[in-house]
Design a protein around this motif. Structure first.
Motif, PDB file in Angstrom:
ATOM      1  N   ASN A 299       0.811  -1.223   0.000  1.00  0.00           N
ATOM      2  CA  ASN A 299       0.000   0.000   0.000  1.00  0.00           C
ATOM      3  C   ASN A 299       0.843   1.271   0.000  1.00  0.00           C
ATOM      4  OD1 ASN A 299      -2.465  -1.357  -0.043  1.00  0.00           O
ATOM      5  ND2 ASN A 299      -2.461  -1.576   2.175  1.00  0.00           N
ATOM      6  N   LYS A 300       2.013   1.216   0.618  1.00  0.00           N
ATOM      7  CA  LYS A 300       2.851   2.409   0.760  1.00  0.00           C
ATOM      8  C   LYS A 300       3.718   2.684  -0.463  1.00  0.00           C
ATOM      9  CE  LYS A 300       5.932   4.627   4.051  1.00  0.00           C
ATOM     10  NZ  LYS A 300       6.496   4.531   5.398  1.00  0.00           N
ATOM     11  N   TYR A 301       4.250   1.648  -1.072  1.00  0.00           N
ATOM     12  CA  TYR A 301       5.193   1.812  -2.181  1.00  0.00           C
ATOM     13  C   TYR A 301       4.464   1.624  -3.509  1.00  0.00           C
ATOM     14  CZ  TYR A 301       8.795   2.096   1.280  1.00  0.00           C
ATOM     15  OH  TYR A 301       9.560   2.515   2.335  1.00  0.00           O
ATOM     16  N   THR A 302       4.044   2.747  -4.080  1.00  0.00           N
ATOM     17  CA  THR A 302       3.246   2.705  -5.301  1.00  0.00           C
ATOM     18  C   THR A 302       3.906   3.450  -6.455  1.00  0.00           C
ATOM     19  OG1 THR A 302       2.029   4.663  -4.596  1.00  0.00           O
ATOM     20  CG2 THR A 302       1.086   2.525  -4.003  1.00  0.00           C
ATOM     21  N   GLY A 303       5.122   3.916  -6.238  1.00  0.00           N
ATOM     22  CA  GLY A 303       5.814   4.680  -7.278  1.00  0.00           C
ATOM     23  C   GLY A 303       6.369   3.788  -8.365  1.00  0.00           C
ATOM     24  N   GLU A 304       7.342   4.308  -9.057  1.00  0.00           N
ATOM     25  CA  GLU A 304       7.915   3.582 -10.186  1.00  0.00           C
ATOM     26  C   GLU A 304       9.294   3.033  -9.843  1.00  0.00           C
ATOM     27  OE1 GLU A 304       7.654   5.549 -13.893  1.00  0.00           O
ATOM     28  OE2 GLU A 304       5.690   6.393 -13.445  1.00  0.00           O
ATOM     29  N   ASP A 305       9.867   2.331 -10.786  1.00  0.00           N
ATOM     30  CA  ASP A 305      11.216   1.764 -10.720  1.00  0.00           C
ATOM     31  C   ASP A 305      11.440   0.934  -9.461  1.00  0.00           C
ATOM     32  OD1 ASP A 305      11.832   2.884 -13.192  1.00  0.00           O
ATOM     33  OD2 ASP A 305      12.520   4.743 -12.270  1.00  0.00           O
TER      34      ASP A 305
ATOM     35  N   ARG B 218       7.292  -3.576  -4.273  1.00  0.00           N
ATOM     36  CA  ARG B 218       5.920  -4.104  -4.305  1.00  0.00           C
ATOM     37  C   ARG B 218       5.888  -5.549  -4.795  1.00  0.00           C
ATOM     38  NH1 ARG B 218       1.205  -1.022  -4.532  1.00  0.00           N
ATOM     39  NH2 ARG B 218       0.398  -2.417  -6.131  1.00  0.00           N
ATOM     40  N   ARG B 219       6.633  -5.842  -5.839  1.00  0.00           N
ATOM     41  CA  ARG B 219       6.668  -7.205  -6.382  1.00  0.00           C
ATOM     42  C   ARG B 219       7.179  -8.183  -5.322  1.00  0.00           C
ATOM     43  NH1 ARG B 219      10.370  -6.757 -10.229  1.00  0.00           N
ATOM     44  NH2 ARG B 219       9.001  -5.325 -11.328  1.00  0.00           N
ATOM     45  N   PHE B 220       8.264  -7.801  -4.633  1.00  0.00           N
ATOM     46  CA  PHE B 220       8.793  -8.641  -3.572  1.00  0.00           C
ATOM     47  C   PHE B 220       7.738  -8.853  -2.484  1.00  0.00           C
ATOM     48  CE2 PHE B 220      10.343  -8.252   0.791  1.00  0.00           C
ATOM     49  CZ  PHE B 220      10.855  -9.534   0.957  1.00  0.00           C
ATOM     50  N   ALA B 221       7.075  -7.777  -2.052  1.00  0.00           N
ATOM     51  CA  ALA B 221       6.083  -7.864  -0.977  1.00  0.00           C
ATOM     52  C   ALA B 221       4.912  -8.752  -1.378  1.00  0.00           C
ATOM     53  CB  ALA B 221       5.602  -6.471  -0.580  1.00  0.00           C
ATOM     54  N   LYS B 222       4.490  -8.653  -2.630  1.00  0.00           N
ATOM     55  CA  LYS B 222       3.391  -9.504  -3.098  1.00  0.00           C
ATOM     56  C   LYS B 222       3.800 -10.969  -3.115  1.00  0.00           C
ATOM     57  CE  LYS B 222       0.983  -6.078  -5.905  1.00  0.00           C
ATOM     58  NZ  LYS B 222       0.588  -5.663  -7.269  1.00  0.00           N
ATOM     59  N   GLU B 223       5.011 -11.260  -3.576  1.00  0.00           N
ATOM     60  CA  GLU B 223       5.505 -12.644  -3.598  1.00  0.00           C
ATOM     61  C   GLU B 223       5.626 -13.196  -2.182  1.00  0.00           C
ATOM     62  OE1 GLU B 223       9.183 -12.855  -5.768  1.00  0.00           O
ATOM     63  OE2 GLU B 223       8.285 -12.078  -7.597  1.00  0.00           O
ATOM     64  N   LEU B 224       6.151 -12.382  -1.274  1.00  0.00           N
ATOM     65  CA  LEU B 224       6.318 -12.840   0.098  1.00  0.00           C
ATOM     66  C   LEU B 224       4.963 -13.041   0.768  1.00  0.00           C
ATOM     67  CD1 LEU B 224       8.188 -13.638   2.379  1.00  0.00           C
ATOM     68  CD2 LEU B 224       8.356 -11.215   3.010  1.00  0.00           C
ATOM     69  N   LYS B 225       4.015 -12.157   0.519  1.00  0.00           N
ATOM     70  CA  LYS B 225       2.672 -12.313   1.092  1.00  0.00           C
ATOM     71  C   LYS B 225       2.054 -13.622   0.620  1.00  0.00           C
ATOM     72  CE  LYS B 225      -1.933 -10.343   1.316  1.00  0.00           C
ATOM     73  NZ  LYS B 225      -2.829  -9.284   0.905  1.00  0.00           N
ATOM     74  N   TYR B 226       2.138 -13.894  -0.668  1.00  0.00           N
ATOM     75  CA  TYR B 226       1.607 -15.142  -1.207  1.00  0.00           C
ATOM     76  C   TYR B 226       2.269 -16.345  -0.539  1.00  0.00           C
ATOM     77  CZ  TYR B 226       0.630 -18.985  -4.381  1.00  0.00           C
ATOM     78  OH  TYR B 226       0.264 -20.200  -4.893  1.00  0.00           O
ATOM     79  N   PHE B 227       3.569 -16.258  -0.341  1.00  0.00           N
ATOM     80  CA  PHE B 227       4.332 -17.326   0.303  1.00  0.00           C
ATOM     81  C   PHE B 227       3.858 -17.538   1.738  1.00  0.00           C
ATOM     82  CE2 PHE B 227       8.666 -19.343   0.783  1.00  0.00           C
ATOM     83  CZ  PHE B 227       8.563 -20.146  -0.327  1.00  0.00           C
ATOM     84  N   CYS B 228       3.633 -16.438   2.453  1.00  0.00           N
ATOM     85  CA  CYS B 228       3.148 -16.513   3.836  1.00  0.00           C
ATOM     86  C   CYS B 228       1.763 -17.141   3.894  1.00  0.00           C
ATOM     87  CB  CYS B 228       3.098 -15.124   4.471  1.00  0.00           C
ATOM     88  SG  CYS B 228       4.709 -14.401   4.803  1.00  0.00           S
ATOM     89  N   ILE B 229       0.906 -16.740   2.976  1.00  0.00           N
ATOM     90  CA  ILE B 229      -0.440 -17.310   2.928  1.00  0.00           C
ATOM     91  C   ILE B 229      -0.363 -18.799   2.621  1.00  0.00           C
ATOM     92  CG2 ILE B 229      -2.597 -17.316   1.600  1.00  0.00           C
ATOM     93  CD1 ILE B 229      -2.242 -14.224   1.411  1.00  0.00           C
ATOM     94  N   GLU B 230       0.538 -19.157   1.734  1.00  0.00           N
ATOM     95  CA  GLU B 230       0.735 -20.574   1.402  1.00  0.00           C
ATOM     96  C   GLU B 230       1.198 -21.368   2.624  1.00  0.00           C
ATOM     97  OE1 GLU B 230       3.477 -23.246  -1.579  1.00  0.00           O
ATOM     98  OE2 GLU B 230       2.919 -21.236  -2.209  1.00  0.00           O
TER      99      GLU B 230
END
Length: 113
Positions: A74-80, A86-98
């Motif tokens: 939610n906090k990191y929405t900029g570019e580059d 964000r990509r890392f956080a999404k992957e880690l969240k999915y991993f945690c849910i798994e």
């Protein structure tokens, strides 16, 4: 490349054999540390991991890590660089849910390089 690898496993032996992991890349960790240095340590669990050591994250920490990932997303929405964060956080969240899904009862091992 150095960094921290997040691995689903029950034991260290299993963790070191596992080939599936989420990488907390070397460049993302210091970037987040510098951006969050004046914050109220809301991402502390993630940012205070030893990049050279090994940590086991149990059920309570895994649940906390899911919340941290949501905060980062939610906090990191900029570019580059922020998109990498964000990509890392999404992957880690999915991993945690798994780790929690279907009562797999797996822990997350955070193993530094």
């Amino acid at each position: 490349m150095c960094g921290i690898n997040f691995i689903l496993a029950n034991t260290y032996k299993e963790a070191f054999k596992e080939e599936t992991y989420v990488e907390f890349e070397e460049g993302i960790h210091p970037y987040l540390l510098s951006r969050e240095k004046d914050s109220n340590n809301e991402f502390g669990l993630l940012l205070n991991l030893n990049i050279y050591g090994e940590t086991i994250l149990y059920r309570e920490e895994v649940n906390e890590l899911i919340g941290i990932c949501d905060g980062v997303i939610n906090k990191y929405t900029g570019e580059d660089k922020e998109q990498k964060v964000r990509r890392f956080a999404k992957e880690l969240k999915y991993f945690c849910i798994e780790a929690e899904a279907l009562q797999r009862k797996k822990h997350i091992f955070a193993i530094g390089d």
